[in-house]
Write an enzyme that holds these catalytic residues in place. Sequence first.
Site, mmCIF file in Angstrom:
data_model
loop_
_atom_site.group_PDB
_atom_site.id
_atom_site.type_symbol
_atom_site.label_atom_id
_atom_site.label_comp_id
_atom_site.label_asym_id
_atom_site.label_seq_id
_atom_site.Cartn_x
_atom_site.Cartn_y
_atom_site.Cartn_z
ATOM 1 N N ASN A 20 61.921 -30.209 69.515
ATOM 2 C CA ASN A 20 60.534 -29.997 69.940
ATOM 3 C C ASN A 20 59.911 -31.308 70.413
ATOM 4 O O ASN A 20 60.418 -32.389 70.134
ATOM 5 C CB ASN A 20 59.687 -29.515 68.753
ATOM 6 C CG ASN A 20 60.123 -28.181 68.225
ATOM 7 O OD1 ASN A 20 61.099 -28.092 67.513
ATOM 8 N ND2 ASN A 20 59.406 -27.133 68.582
ATOM 9 N N ARG B 142 61.374 -26.643 59.605
ATOM 10 C CA ARG B 142 61.952 -25.334 59.970
ATOM 11 C C ARG B 142 62.702 -25.409 61.305
ATOM 12 O O ARG B 142 63.924 -25.347 61.339
ATOM 13 C CB ARG B 142 60.835 -24.279 60.013
ATOM 14 C CG ARG B 142 61.325 -22.848 60.130
ATOM 15 C CD ARG B 142 61.753 -22.406 61.514
ATOM 16 N NE ARG B 142 60.705 -22.517 62.522
ATOM 17 C CZ ARG B 142 60.924 -22.322 63.811
ATOM 18 N NH1 ARG B 142 62.142 -22.026 64.262
ATOM 19 N NH2 ARG B 142 59.948 -22.451 64.696
ATOM 20 N N ASP B 143 61.981 -25.614 62.389
ATOM 21 C CA ASP B 143 62.629 -25.595 63.708
ATOM 22 C C ASP B 143 63.614 -26.753 63.819
ATOM 23 O O ASP B 143 64.681 -26.631 64.429
ATOM 24 C CB ASP B 143 61.556 -25.702 64.806
ATOM 25 C CG ASP B 143 61.991 -25.120 66.137
ATOM 26 O OD1 ASP B 143 63.211 -24.995 66.359
ATOM 27 O OD2 ASP B 143 61.131 -24.797 66.971
ATOM 28 N N CYS C 168 66.683 -24.105 69.015
ATOM 29 C CA CYS C 168 66.960 -22.738 68.561
ATOM 30 C C CYS C 168 68.465 -22.517 68.605
ATOM 31 O O CYS C 168 69.077 -22.644 69.662
ATOM 32 C CB CYS C 168 66.253 -21.713 69.453
ATOM 33 S SG CYS C 168 66.677 -20.015 69.003
ATOM 34 N N HIS D 251 59.667 -27.322 73.577
ATOM 35 C CA HIS D 251 60.882 -28.100 73.309
ATOM 36 C C HIS D 251 61.006 -29.107 74.444
ATOM 37 O O HIS D 251 60.565 -28.852 75.563
ATOM 38 C CB HIS D 251 62.095 -27.167 73.199
ATOM 39 C CG HIS D 251 62.112 -26.435 71.885
ATOM 40 N ND1 HIS D 251 62.854 -26.855 70.820
ATOM 41 C CD2 HIS D 251 61.411 -25.358 71.455
ATOM 42 C CE1 HIS D 251 62.643 -26.047 69.788
ATOM 43 N NE2 HIS D 251 61.757 -25.128 70.147
ATOM 44 N N HIS E 297 54.110 -24.356 72.071
ATOM 45 C CA HIS E 297 55.298 -24.806 71.327
ATOM 46 C C HIS E 297 56.343 -25.243 72.360
ATOM 47 O O HIS E 297 57.059 -24.415 72.920
ATOM 48 C CB HIS E 297 55.773 -23.610 70.492
ATOM 49 C CG HIS E 297 57.008 -23.800 69.695
ATOM 50 N ND1 HIS E 297 56.996 -23.931 68.320
ATOM 51 C CD2 HIS E 297 58.319 -23.828 70.047
ATOM 52 C CE1 HIS E 297 58.235 -24.042 67.868
ATOM 53 N NE2 HIS E 297 59.064 -23.981 68.898
HETATM 54 P P1 HMG Z 1 70.950 -8.067 61.102
HETATM 55 O O1 HMG Z 1 72.351 -8.467 60.802
HETATM 56 O O2 HMG Z 1 70.689 -7.144 62.247
HETATM 57 O O3 HMG Z 1 70.199 -7.521 59.787
HETATM 58 O O4 HMG Z 1 70.110 -9.390 61.317
HETATM 59 P P2 HMG Z 1 70.341 -6.215 58.940
HETATM 60 O O5 HMG Z 1 68.970 -5.713 58.670
HETATM 61 O O6 HMG Z 1 71.361 -5.281 59.548
HETATM 62 O O7 HMG Z 1 70.961 -6.819 57.578
HETATM 63 C C1 HMG Z 1 72.217 -7.446 57.556
HETATM 64 C C2 HMG Z 1 72.297 -8.352 56.330
HETATM 65 O O8 HMG Z 1 71.299 -9.388 56.424
HETATM 66 C C3 HMG Z 1 72.043 -7.635 55.014
HETATM 67 O O9 HMG Z 1 72.798 -8.319 54.026
HETATM 68 C C4 HMG Z 1 70.587 -7.904 54.771
HETATM 69 O O10 HMG Z 1 70.217 -7.846 53.417
HETATM 70 C C5 HMG Z 1 70.455 -9.329 55.281
HETATM 71 P P3 HMG Z 1 74.251 -7.814 53.559
HETATM 72 O O11 HMG Z 1 73.999 -6.417 53.074
HETATM 73 O O12 HMG Z 1 75.126 -7.869 54.774
HETATM 74 O O13 HMG Z 1 74.623 -8.801 52.512
HETATM 75 N N1 HMG Z 1 69.065 -9.652 55.691
HETATM 76 C C6 HMG Z 1 68.370 -10.694 55.203
HETATM 77 N N2 HMG Z 1 68.691 -11.666 54.341
HETATM 78 C C7 HMG Z 1 67.725 -12.570 54.059
HETATM 79 N N3 HMG Z 1 66.498 -12.566 54.629
HETATM 80 C C8 HMG Z 1 66.159 -11.622 55.509
HETATM 81 C C9 HMG Z 1 67.109 -10.627 55.815
HETATM 82 N N4 HMG Z 1 67.102 -9.557 56.649
HETATM 83 C C10 HMG Z 1 68.297 -8.970 56.544
HETATM 84 N N5 HMG Z 1 64.945 -11.623 56.068
HETATM 85 C C11 HMG Z 1 68.054 -10.647 61.167
HETATM 86 C C12 HMG Z 1 68.716 -9.353 61.596
HETATM 87 C C13 HMG Z 1 66.645 -10.658 61.753
HETATM 88 C C14 HMG Z 1 67.998 -10.688 59.653
HETATM 89 C C15 HMG Z 1 68.907 -11.827 61.700
HETATM 90 O O14 HMG Z 1 69.109 -11.645 63.066
HETATM 91 C C16 HMG Z 1 68.286 -13.164 61.459
HETATM 92 O O15 HMG Z 1 68.123 -13.601 60.335
HETATM 93 N N6 HMG Z 1 67.929 -13.880 62.530
HETATM 94 C C17 HMG Z 1 67.273 -15.184 62.377
HETATM 95 C C18 HMG Z 1 67.158 -15.830 63.686
HETATM 96 C C19 HMG Z 1 66.424 -17.145 63.564
HETATM 97 O O16 HMG Z 1 65.930 -17.546 62.515
HETATM 98 N N7 HMG Z 1 66.367 -17.855 64.723
HETATM 99 C C20 HMG Z 1 65.714 -19.108 64.792
HETATM 100 C C21 HMG Z 1 64.226 -19.016 64.670
HETATM 101 S S1 HMG Z 1 63.407 -18.495 66.143
HETATM 102 C C22 HMG Z 1 63.131 -19.966 67.014
HETATM 103 O O17 HMG Z 1 63.650 -20.975 66.658
HETATM 104 C C23 HMG Z 1 62.151 -19.929 68.160
HETATM 105 C C24 HMG Z 1 60.787 -20.539 67.777
HETATM 106 O O18 HMG Z 1 60.930 -21.884 67.337
HETATM 107 C C25 HMG Z 1 59.856 -20.509 68.990
HETATM 108 C C26 HMG Z 1 60.479 -21.106 70.279
HETATM 109 O O19 HMG Z 1 61.057 -22.206 70.232
HETATM 110 O O20 HMG Z 1 60.334 -20.414 71.287
HETATM 111 C C27 HMG Z 1 60.098 -19.745 66.668
HETATM 112 MG MG MG Z 2 61.211 -23.570 68.607
#
Ligand code: HMG
Ligand code: MG
Length: 308
Positions: free
Chosen positions: A251, A17-18, A242, A211, A209
Site C-alpha cells: 500500500n 492486515r494488508d 493482495c 497500492h 485505498h
Molecule cells: P470457501 O472455501 O469457499 O469457504 O472460502 P466455505 O464456506 O466453503 O468453507 C470452507 C472451509 O473454510 C470450512 O472449513 C470453513 O469452516 C472455513 P473446513 O470445514 O474445510 O475445515 N471457513 C472459515 N474459517 C475461518 N474463518 C472464516 C471462514 N469461512 C469459512 N471466516 C472464504 C471462502 C471467504 C472463507 C475464503 O475464500 C477466504 O477466506 N478468503 C479470504 C481472502 C482474503 O482474505 N483476501 C485478502 C483480503 S482482500 C484484500 O486484500 C483487498 C483489500 O485490501 C482492498 C484492496 O486492496 O482492494 C481489502
Molecule cells: Mg489492499
Amino acid sequence: MLEALPKAVSVYEVGPRDGLQNEAAVVPTEGKLRLIEALADAGLRRIEITSFVSPKWIPPLADSAEVAARVRRREGTIFSALVPNAKGLEGARAAGMQEVAVFLSASETHNKKNVNKTIAETLQAFEAVVGPAREAGMRVRGYVSTVWGCPYEGAVDPKRARKIAEQLIGMGCYQVSLGDTIGVGTPGQTERIVDLMLERIAPEALALHFHDTRGTALANALVGIAKGITTLDASIGGLGGCPYAPGASGNLATEDLVYMLDGLGVAHGIDLEKLVAAGELAQQLVAHELPGRYLKARLAEKRKAATV
Ligand code: HMG
Ligand code: MG
C-alpha cells in the site's frame, strides 16, 4: 487545485492486515502485537489488525483470534478486522472487536479468486454479517476492490464499483474504501472515479485505498484529498498486497502520506518520528527492507548521524 484542502484527514492503517497477509514469513503473534502497539503509540486511531478469514486461504493471519483478543485496547483507538462471512463475524465478536470490514471486488474474476463466490453471492453473504454486526454494537466498514483495474479482466467500469459501494452503504456500512488493488491508477483516472462516486455518495462515507505498485499512490491520494475525501488507507513502510492479485505490491506507505500531509498543512494527529520507529520495527519483523521512501530517507539520516 490545492486551495481548498480539508483541514484534517483520518489515516486508516492497514499494515498489520494488508501488509502481513502478503508476507512470505509468518510474523509471530507477539511481533504483531508489538507492531500494533507501536502504530497506536504513533497516534494512529484506526488500525486494521487482522482478518477472520480461512487460515487455509491466508495462512499468515491464522492467529487472528489471539491477536484480536490480546491487543491492548486504548480509549479513542479503533481496531478493525476483515470478515468475509458469518463465521468470520462470529470469530471477531468472540475476540471483542469493535469494528469489522466486509470486502468484495468490482470485477467478477478477482472476486471469485479472492472469496470463491460471485459478486451477487458475496453481497448476499453480507446480509448475515452487516446487520448482525450492527445489532451487536459494532461499526462496519466495506471495501470495493479492483476499482482502478482488475488483474484478470483489465479495465473495470467505475459505475459498477459505485453501485456496489451504494449497496454496502445501504446495508449499513459507515464507510466504503475504494481499492486500487493492483496499483494501476493514475491521477486523472482517480479524479474521474472520485467525481463519479461523489455524485451519489457523501465524501465522509468514502475512503481511498491505494497500492503503490507503479509509484502512483501518493499522487492519487493527493487528488482524492483535493476532491474532499478525508479518509486515506495506508500501510506502515508500504507493507502489503493482495495474495489473490498477482504482482500486487504494498500500500501507500503511511509515513510518506503523513510527510505529504505535514507539507500541505493538513492535520492528522500522527507523530512522524514514532511512525518511523514503527516502520523500523516492521522491517525487523518481516526481515527485509520496506519500500516506504520517507522511512528509507529517515533511517539513512539516522545512520549517518550515528557515525559522525
Ligand atoms: P470457501 O472455501 O469457499 O469457504 O472460502 P466455505 O464456506 O466453503 O468453507 C470452507 C472451509 O473454510 C470450512 O472449513 C470453513 O469452516 C472455513 P473446513 O470445514 O474445510 O475445515 N471457513 C472459515 N474459517 C475461518 N474463518 C472464516 C471462514 N469461512 C469459512 N471466516 C472464504 C471462502 C471467504 C472463507 C475464503 O475464500 C477466504 O477466506 N478468503 C479470504 C481472502 C482474503 O482474505 N483476501 C485478502 C483480503 S482482500 C484484500 O486484500 C483487498 C483489500 O485490501 C482492498 C484492496 O486492496 O482492494 C481489502
Ligand atoms: Mg489492499
